[in-house]
Design an enzyme around this catalytic site. Structure first.
Site, mmCIF file in Angstrom:
data_model
loop_
_atom_site.group_PDB
_atom_site.id
_atom_site.type_symbol
_atom_site.label_atom_id
_atom_site.label_comp_id
_atom_site.label_asym_id
_atom_site.label_seq_id
_atom_site.Cartn_x
_atom_site.Cartn_y
_atom_site.Cartn_z
ATOM 1 C CB VAL A 1 -13.625 -94.690 84.226
ATOM 2 C CG1 VAL A 1 -12.208 -94.655 83.666
ATOM 3 C CG2 VAL A 1 -14.186 -93.292 84.356
ATOM 4 C CB SER A 2 -16.937 -98.780 85.984
ATOM 5 O OG SER A 2 -16.678 -99.547 84.839
#
Length: 189
Positions: free
Chosen positions: A9-10
């Site tokens: 995930v960013s």
């Protein structure tokens, strides 16, 4: 022959939970590798979790990802990652796209989908920049409204001979905000 999953995930606000559940519904995973709050724009070899995965995999293993874009945002980087895994005899499966990237058809699909995803991200960035340009031309203020009183922060820090960290804690702000406040007052003097 191990089944290895990679999730990414960013941002810190996001969770790998959905990716994990989707992968676990279809596969029994022997080992998980994860990158959290890590942008896909960072090259694969520079991401801790993916770098560890690349060092761990062995011939005959299968790497499972929720989607191709979890491997990266740049077509060349994604292709290089898949190629590096393929050269070790590792298959790569993408659940969302539904294909094995180690087959010739899978590689062709990967190339096309990665290129389309990169094009879409470029288009989004272009639209964003046009929106910012239009807002500036209309005189709209951009960014969050400033809530920190630079003078108050700088004065408190000076009067208390406080460190940047202590000042940040006192005001409940980030160290970067303290630095900016002190720099703004310094430049105004």
């Amino acid at each position: 022959m191990a089944s290895i999953a990679y999730v990414r995930v960013s941002t810190e606000e996001q969770s790998t939970g959905t990716q994990r559940v989707c992968i676990e519904e279809r596969h029994k995973v022997d080992r998980w590798f994860c990158d959290e709050a890590t942008s896909g724009a960072i090259k694969a070899k520079d991401r801790k979790g993916l770098s560890e995965l690349l060092g761990y995999v062995r011939e005959g293993d299968t790497v499972i990802v929720y989607a191709i874009d979890r491997l990266g945002r740049n077509t060349i980087d994604v292709l290089e990652t898949v190629e590096a895994l393929g050269s070790k005899g590792v298959a790569v499966l993408s659940l969302r796209e539904g294909f094995d990237m180690s087959t010739p058809m899978g590689k062709a699909m990967l190339t096309m989908l990665s290129a389309m995803a990169e094009l879409e991200r470029s288009n989004i960035k272009e639209r964003q920049m046009q929106g910012i340009k239009r807002a500036k031309a209309e005189g709209k203020a951009l960014g969050r409204e400033k809530i920190i009183n630079d003078s108050e922060v700088a004065l408190w820090r000076q009067e208390n001979s406080a460190s940047i960290k202590a000042t940040a804690m006192h005001f409940g702000i980030s160290s970067a905000s303290v630095k900016r406040a002190c720099q703004a007052i310094k430049q105004a003097s």
